[in-house]
Scaffold this active site. Structure first.
Site, mmCIF file in Angstrom:
data_model
loop_
_atom_site.group_PDB
_atom_site.id
_atom_site.type_symbol
_atom_site.label_atom_id
_atom_site.label_comp_id
_atom_site.label_asym_id
_atom_site.label_seq_id
_atom_site.Cartn_x
_atom_site.Cartn_y
_atom_site.Cartn_z
ATOM 1 N N PHE A 158 0.831 -1.209 0.000
ATOM 2 C CA PHE A 158 0.000 0.000 0.000
ATOM 3 C C PHE A 158 0.861 1.254 0.000
ATOM 4 C CE2 PHE A 158 -2.432 -3.394 2.027
ATOM 5 C CZ PHE A 158 -3.521 -3.441 1.179
ATOM 6 N N CYS A 159 1.721 1.345 -0.989
ATOM 7 C CA CYS A 159 2.685 2.435 -1.080
ATOM 8 C C CYS A 159 2.542 3.112 -2.440
ATOM 9 C CB CYS A 159 4.099 1.850 -0.920
ATOM 10 S SG CYS A 159 5.447 3.017 -1.135
ATOM 11 N N GLY A 160 2.941 4.349 -2.533
ATOM 12 C CA GLY A 160 2.943 5.030 -3.815
ATOM 13 C C GLY A 160 3.874 4.381 -4.833
ATOM 14 N N THR B 198 4.234 1.004 -5.005
ATOM 15 C CA THR B 198 3.824 -0.399 -5.151
ATOM 16 C C THR B 198 3.763 -0.842 -6.610
ATOM 17 O OG1 THR B 198 2.630 -0.331 -3.052
ATOM 18 C CG2 THR B 198 2.037 -2.103 -4.565
#
Length: 192
Positions: A67-69, A71
């Site tokens: 859930f990361c920018g 990803t």
């Protein structure tokens, strides 16, 4: 009949020349780099995997999060792995919840996400700590050798075929960036 067969078998053995130690190849097996002398549970089933199995390959180690920018870099990592795996590249993914709590799920949830969303085929390991006071042993060594710890998710470390850390790349560096790909291609051409 059995006695005759046994007698012929023994006679045949006597005719086979015996090899001396000097005639037998005593090549020592490749030793594993201290950097790779670690085992980690595989993400999918938590079966321990020794990293020494990747000795002799060019290795890209990446800490990941679902859930990361960054990803979407899973896609580029998988493309990189698919393109160069037959030439000796392996990508090793290490999910971590160290940055922004962006990997909160269980190992099974992470494995399902990686498979279902990005069809990840490169080796992934169980969620672990990669920064701070107690990083997993591989990241502890990577940090010590490069002098830099992951600043965020999708931080990358490139390791040559001899198990030496070559370079660290920040999260902003995409897996398909020219700088990373050209370094990988250069390392793949080098012999051990």
């Amino acid at each position: 009949m059995i006695r005759n067969t046994t007698r012929y078998f023994l006679a045949a053995l006597l005719l086979v020349p015996m090899l001396t130690l000097s005639e037998v190849s005593l090549a020592a097996p490749d030793t594993c780099s201290p950097l790779l002398s670690h085992s980690f549970p595989r993400l999918q089933d938590e079966v321990p995997q020794n990293l020494c199995q990747y000795q002799g390959k060019v290795i890209l180690v990446v800490n990941t999060a679902s859930f990361c920018g960054f990803t979407s870099q899973y896609e580029g990592l998988e493309q990189l792995y698919a393109k160069y795996k037959d030439k000796g590249l392996v990508v090793l993914g290490f999910p971590s919840n160290d940055f922004g709590q962006q990997e909160p799920g269980s190992n099974k949830e992470i494995a399902d996400f990686c498979k279902n969303t990005y069809d990840v085929k490169f080796p992934m390991f169980a969620k672990s700590v990669v920064s701070g006071n107690n990083p997993n042993p591989l990241f502890k060594m990577l940090i010590a050798k490069t002098g830099t710890s992951p600043k965020w998710n999708f931080y990358k470390y490139l390791i040559d075929r001899n198990g030496n850390v070559v370079k660290a790349y920040g999260s902003i560096t995409k897996p398909t960036s020219n700088s990373l790909v050209s370094e990988i291609e250069k390392l793949l051409e080098e012999k051990r």
